[in-house]
Scaffold this motif. Structure first.
Motif, PDB file in Angstrom:
ATOM      1  N   SER A  43       0.810  -1.219   0.000  1.00  0.00           N
ATOM      2  CA  SER A  43       0.000   0.000   0.000  1.00  0.00           C
ATOM      3  C   SER A  43       0.846   1.273   0.000  1.00  0.00           C
ATOM      4  O   SER A  43       0.435   2.280  -0.567  1.00  0.00           O
ATOM      5  CB  SER A  43      -0.968   0.002   1.176  1.00  0.00           C
ATOM      6  OG  SER A  43      -0.268  -0.099   2.390  1.00  0.00           O
ATOM      7  N   LYS A  46       1.466   2.060  -3.651  1.00  0.00           N
ATOM      8  CA  LYS A  46       0.278   2.457  -4.414  1.00  0.00           C
ATOM      9  C   LYS A  46      -0.277   3.743  -3.807  1.00  0.00           C
ATOM     10  O   LYS A  46      -0.860   3.722  -2.737  1.00  0.00           O
ATOM     11  CB  LYS A  46      -0.788   1.360  -4.370  1.00  0.00           C
ATOM     12  CG  LYS A  46      -0.349   0.059  -4.992  1.00  0.00           C
ATOM     13  CD  LYS A  46      -1.480  -0.918  -5.153  1.00  0.00           C
ATOM     14  CE  LYS A  46      -1.885  -1.572  -3.881  1.00  0.00           C
ATOM     15  NZ  LYS A  46      -2.912  -2.612  -4.059  1.00  0.00           N
ATOM     16  N   ALA A  55      -9.266  -3.195  -3.790  1.00  0.00           N
ATOM     17  CA  ALA A  55      -7.918  -3.757  -3.835  1.00  0.00           C
ATOM     18  C   ALA A  55      -7.996  -5.262  -3.594  1.00  0.00           C
ATOM     19  O   ALA A  55      -8.510  -5.719  -2.577  1.00  0.00           O
ATOM     20  CB  ALA A  55      -7.032  -3.096  -2.789  1.00  0.00           C
ATOM     21  N   VAL A 120      -5.093   5.974  -1.944  1.00  0.00           N
ATOM     22  CA  VAL A 120      -5.153   4.648  -1.300  1.00  0.00           C
ATOM     23  C   VAL A 120      -4.904   4.836   0.173  1.00  0.00           C
ATOM     24  O   VAL A 120      -4.056   5.572   0.594  1.00  0.00           O
ATOM     25  CB  VAL A 120      -4.111   3.686  -1.905  1.00  0.00           C
ATOM     26  CG1 VAL A 120      -4.092   2.373  -1.159  1.00  0.00           C
ATOM     27  CG2 VAL A 120      -4.403   3.450  -3.372  1.00  0.00           C
TER      28      VAL A 120
END
Length: 120
Positions: A43, A46, A55, A120
């Motif tokens: 994470s 991203k 996800a 994210v």
């Protein structure tokens, strides 16, 4: 020979769905499309994803097939169209009997078209 090439190309193109088709369908609110971010990156790598995407890293997808709704159509994407994760995820879904497509252009194409993303 020409017919074989045409058939192969038609089959290949049938695996993809355009970003605009996905965006227009998901704007309606009652879309059958579920967008899956199948990137395997952690994470912290991203920074963003397609707005509303779920996800589901490709490496974890086989273990989560039971949680997916076979009445939905899944759209998978990876970083860009040159990677194979999207194709691998698509193959997993199709073999398991799901309706699925790979997003044409992947995340790179989506962002290049300035379509909605979220942090994210």
């Amino acid at each position: 020979m020409q017919t074989n090439k045409i058939n192969l190309l038609e089959t290949y193109l049938s695996l993809y769905i355009s970003p605009m088709q996905v965006l227009n369908a998901t704007k309606k609110g009652d879309s059958d499309y579920v967008v899956l971010d199948i990137r395997n990156a952690p994470s912290q790598i991203k920074q963003d994803q397609i707005a509303g995407a779920i996800a589901m890293p490709a490496k974890d997808l086989p273990a989560h097939l039971d949680a997916l709704d076979k009445a939905k159509t899944y759209v998978v994407y990876d970083w860009n169209g040159g990677t194979i994760l999207g194709k691998q995820a698509l193959l997993i879904l199709l073999k398991a009997g799901f309706k699925a497509f790979e997003l044409a252009g992947a995340l790179e194409g989506w962002k290049g078209m300035k379509l909605p993303v979220e942090a994210v």
